[in-house]
Design a protein around this motif. Structure first.
Motif, short mmCIF file in Angstrom:
data_model
loop_
_atom_site.label_atom_id
_atom_site.label_comp_id
_atom_site.label_asym_id
_atom_site.label_seq_id
_atom_site.Cartn_x
_atom_site.Cartn_y
_atom_site.Cartn_z
N PHE A 1 -21.16 -29.03 9.78
CA PHE A 1 -21.50 -29.37 11.16
C PHE A 1 -20.69 -28.50 12.12
O PHE A 1 -21.23 -27.87 13.03
N ARG A 2 -19.39 -28.43 11.87
CA ARG A 2 -18.49 -27.67 12.76
C ARG A 2 -18.86 -26.18 12.76
O ARG A 2 -18.84 -25.53 13.80
N SER A 3 -19.18 -25.64 11.59
CA SER A 3 -19.53 -24.22 11.56
C SER A 3 -20.80 -23.94 12.36
O SER A 3 -20.88 -22.94 13.07
N LEU A 4 -21.78 -24.84 12.29
CA LEU A 4 -23.00 -24.68 13.07
C LEU A 4 -22.71 -24.79 14.57
O LEU A 4 -23.19 -23.97 15.36
N ILE A 5 -21.94 -25.78 14.95
CA ILE A 5 -21.65 -26.00 16.37
C ILE A 5 -20.81 -24.85 16.94
O ILE A 5 -21.06 -24.38 18.05
#
Length: 173
Positions: free
Chosen positions: A36-40
């Protein structure tokens, strides 16, 4: 676990661990969060390059929660899982940045609605296009079938009543 030549430390924990490819159970939420963090993070890097350097993840959740029809600050707070005061501060920031505006509610002149401006709509539209690009990159890295399986599995495990926007409030921010 710490390894010393010829001996293994913490053998009880090590013997209870699943196969190495599966990893320990506590790793699952961290891997989900890391994905999630990498996408955001990638989204916001790209948004900055496309003219929206001031957009933060919390602002994206707020703009999604405002939606096409607008909301009151109180309703926004409920949707985000934060106090009315915290929602009001977010609205103030988004107003100063030109992403939202406050307008009288046509149905009730005593209420003010927070609505997206064309700049706010542009940021959300660009976000959607960037997410499409990021999904294509994940498909290229994982393979289309694995990504489809992952997506289907996550849909199965997600609540049936839809996506919630209260991430900031849930994290306590």
């Amino acid at each position: 676990m710490v390894d010393y030549p010829g001996e293994t430390v913490n053998q009880v924990v090590e013997s209870a661990n699943p196969a190495p490819q599966q990893g320990p159970a506590w790793e699952l939420p961290l891997l989900l969060f890391a994905g999630f963090r990498s996408l955001i993070d990638r989204l916001h890097d790209e948004l900055a390059e496309q003219g929206h350097p001031e957009v933060r993840p919390a602002y994206g959740f707020a703009m999604q929660a405002i939606g096409q029809d607008g909301v009151t600050a109180s309703e926004l707070g409920k949707r985000l899982g934060v106090s009315k005061q915290a929602a009001g501060k977010t609205v103030e920031r988004l107003t100063r940045l030109g992403y939202v505006e406050r307008l009288p509610d046509a149905a009730d002149g005593r209420r003010m609605l927070v609505t997206l401006t064309p700049r706010g709509i542009d940021a959300l539209a660009r976000s959607a296009a960037i997410f499409e690009q990021l999904r294509a990159e994940w498909a290229a890295d994982l393979g289309a079938r694995r990504l489809a399986d992952l997506t289907a599995a996550l849909r199965t495990m997600a609540p049936a009543d839809g996506f919630r926007m209260d991430v900031a409030g849930w994290f306590g921010g």
